[in-house]
Write a protein that holds these residues in place. Structure first.
Motif, PDB file in Angstrom:
ATOM      1  N   LYS A  89      40.044  32.358  38.661  1.00 20.76           N
ATOM      2  CA  LYS A  89      40.613  31.373  37.734  1.00 20.76           C
ATOM      3  C   LYS A  89      40.360  29.969  38.250  1.00 20.76           C
ATOM      4  O   LYS A  89      40.207  29.040  37.480  1.00 20.76           O
ATOM      5  N   LYS A  90      40.323  29.835  39.563  1.00 20.25           N
ATOM      6  CA  LYS A  90      40.052  28.544  40.192  1.00 20.25           C
ATOM      7  C   LYS A  90      39.131  28.791  41.386  1.00 20.25           C
ATOM      8  O   LYS A  90      39.401  29.649  42.215  1.00 20.25           O
ATOM      9  N   TYR A  91      38.054  28.032  41.438  1.00 20.28           N
ATOM     10  CA  TYR A  91      37.125  28.169  42.561  1.00 20.28           C
ATOM     11  C   TYR A  91      37.646  27.404  43.765  1.00 20.28           C
ATOM     12  O   TYR A  91      38.066  26.262  43.652  1.00 20.28           O
ATOM     13  N   GLN A  92      37.624  28.058  44.899  1.00 21.00           N
ATOM     14  CA  GLN A  92      38.028  27.453  46.159  1.00 21.00           C
ATOM     15  C   GLN A  92      36.825  26.733  46.768  1.00 21.00           C
ATOM     16  O   GLN A  92      35.680  27.012  46.415  1.00 21.00           O
ATOM     17  N   PRO A  93      37.080  25.817  47.700  1.00 17.22           N
ATOM     18  CA  PRO A  93      35.949  25.215  48.425  1.00 17.22           C
ATOM     19  C   PRO A  93      35.136  26.328  49.096  1.00 17.22           C
ATOM     20  O   PRO A  93      35.669  27.388  49.417  1.00 17.22           O
ATOM     21  N   ASN A  94      33.884  26.081  49.301  1.00 18.19           N
ATOM     22  CA  ASN A  94      32.979  27.058  49.919  1.00 18.19           C
ATOM     23  C   ASN A  94      32.795  28.302  49.061  1.00 18.19           C
ATOM     24  O   ASN A  94      32.656  29.402  49.581  1.00 18.19           O
ATOM     25  N   SER A  95      32.820  28.123  47.746  1.00 20.94           N
ATOM     26  CA  SER A  95      32.603  29.239  46.819  1.00 20.94           C
ATOM     27  C   SER A  95      31.277  29.054  46.099  1.00 20.94           C
ATOM     28  O   SER A  95      30.892  27.940  45.747  1.00 20.94           O
ATOM     29  N   TYR A  96      30.616  30.177  45.865  1.00 17.79           N
ATOM     30  CA  TYR A  96      29.306  30.164  45.216  1.00 17.79           C
ATOM     31  C   TYR A  96      29.238  31.277  44.183  1.00 17.79           C
ATOM     32  O   TYR A  96      29.957  32.266  44.272  1.00 17.79           O
ATOM     33  N   VAL A  97      28.356  31.093  43.217  1.00 20.82           N
ATOM     34  CA  VAL A  97      28.119  32.102  42.186  1.00 20.82           C
ATOM     35  C   VAL A  97      26.717  32.655  42.375  1.00 20.82           C
ATOM     36  O   VAL A  97      25.760  31.897  42.538  1.00 20.82           O
ATOM     37  N   ILE A  98      26.614  33.972  42.357  1.00 15.93           N
ATOM     38  CA  ILE A  98      25.314  34.638  42.381  1.00 15.93           C
ATOM     39  C   ILE A  98      25.144  35.284  41.017  1.00 15.93           C
ATOM     40  O   ILE A  98      25.938  36.134  40.618  1.00 15.93           O
ATOM     41  N   SER A  99      24.119  34.871  40.291  1.00 14.79           N
ATOM     42  CA  SER A  99      23.943  35.326  38.920  1.00 14.79           C
ATOM     43  C   SER A  99      22.470  35.529  38.615  1.00 14.79           C
ATOM     44  O   SER A  99      21.625  35.473  39.507  1.00 14.79           O
ATOM     45  N   CYS A 100      22.195  35.757  37.330  1.00 14.28           N
ATOM     46  CA  CYS A 100      20.817  35.955  36.872  1.00 14.28           C
ATOM     47  C   CYS A 100      20.742  35.571  35.394  1.00 14.28           C
ATOM     48  O   CYS A 100      21.759  35.371  34.732  1.00 14.28           O
ATOM     49  N   ASP A 101      19.535  35.478  34.864  1.00 15.34           N
ATOM     50  CA  ASP A 101      19.351  35.110  33.470  1.00 15.34           C
ATOM     51  C   ASP A 101      20.053  36.068  32.513  1.00 15.34           C
ATOM     52  O   ASP A 101      20.588  35.644  31.490  1.00 15.34           O
ATOM     53  N   GLU A 102      20.067  37.351  32.854  1.00 12.98           N
ATOM     54  CA  GLU A 102      20.691  38.345  31.962  1.00 12.98           C
ATOM     55  C   GLU A 102      22.194  38.125  31.804  1.00 12.98           C
ATOM     56  O   GLU A 102      22.793  38.586  30.840  1.00 12.98           O
ATOM     57  N   ASP A 103      22.821  37.454  32.733  1.00 16.44           N
ATOM     58  CA  ASP A 103      24.264  37.229  32.695  1.00 16.44           C
ATOM     59  C   ASP A 103      24.671  35.867  32.179  1.00 16.44           C
ATOM     60  O   ASP A 103      25.814  35.452  32.324  1.00 16.44           O
ATOM     61  N   LYS A 104      23.769  35.157  31.516  1.00 12.86           N
ATOM     62  CA  LYS A 104      24.071  33.808  31.032  1.00 12.86           C
ATOM     63  C   LYS A 104      25.164  33.769  29.964  1.00 12.86           C
ATOM     64  O   LYS A 104      25.855  32.787  29.810  1.00 12.86           O
TER      65      LYS A 104
END
Length: 75
Positions: free
Chosen positions: A59-74
């Protein structure tokens, strides 16, 4: 040594650094559903590197947070 010369690094220094601190230490990763090589594999890689992986978007991103995604999940 060929690879070390080619990419300008020292394996000894890299292993010494890795023994002192994990590469993903204190980092959080939200992994979307379809990235390659897959959620479970990425989560294992992250855990082995000292990080935390999550499959549900926070719900809220903390510092040092990253997203790993791909085109299929846009969507």
């Amino acid at each position: 040594p060929k690879a070390e010369t080619l990419w300008s690094f020292s394996m000894r220094e890299s292993l010494t650094f890795a023994a002192k601190q994990k590469v993903f230490q204190e980092l959080n990763f939200f992994i979307t559903q379809q990235p390659k090589p897959g959620q479970e594999n990425l989560a294992q890689i992250i855990a082995n590197g000292g990080g935390k992986a999550f499959f549900e978007e926070p719900k809220k991103y903390q510092p040092n947070s990253y997203v790993i995604s791909c085109d299929e999940d846009k969507n």
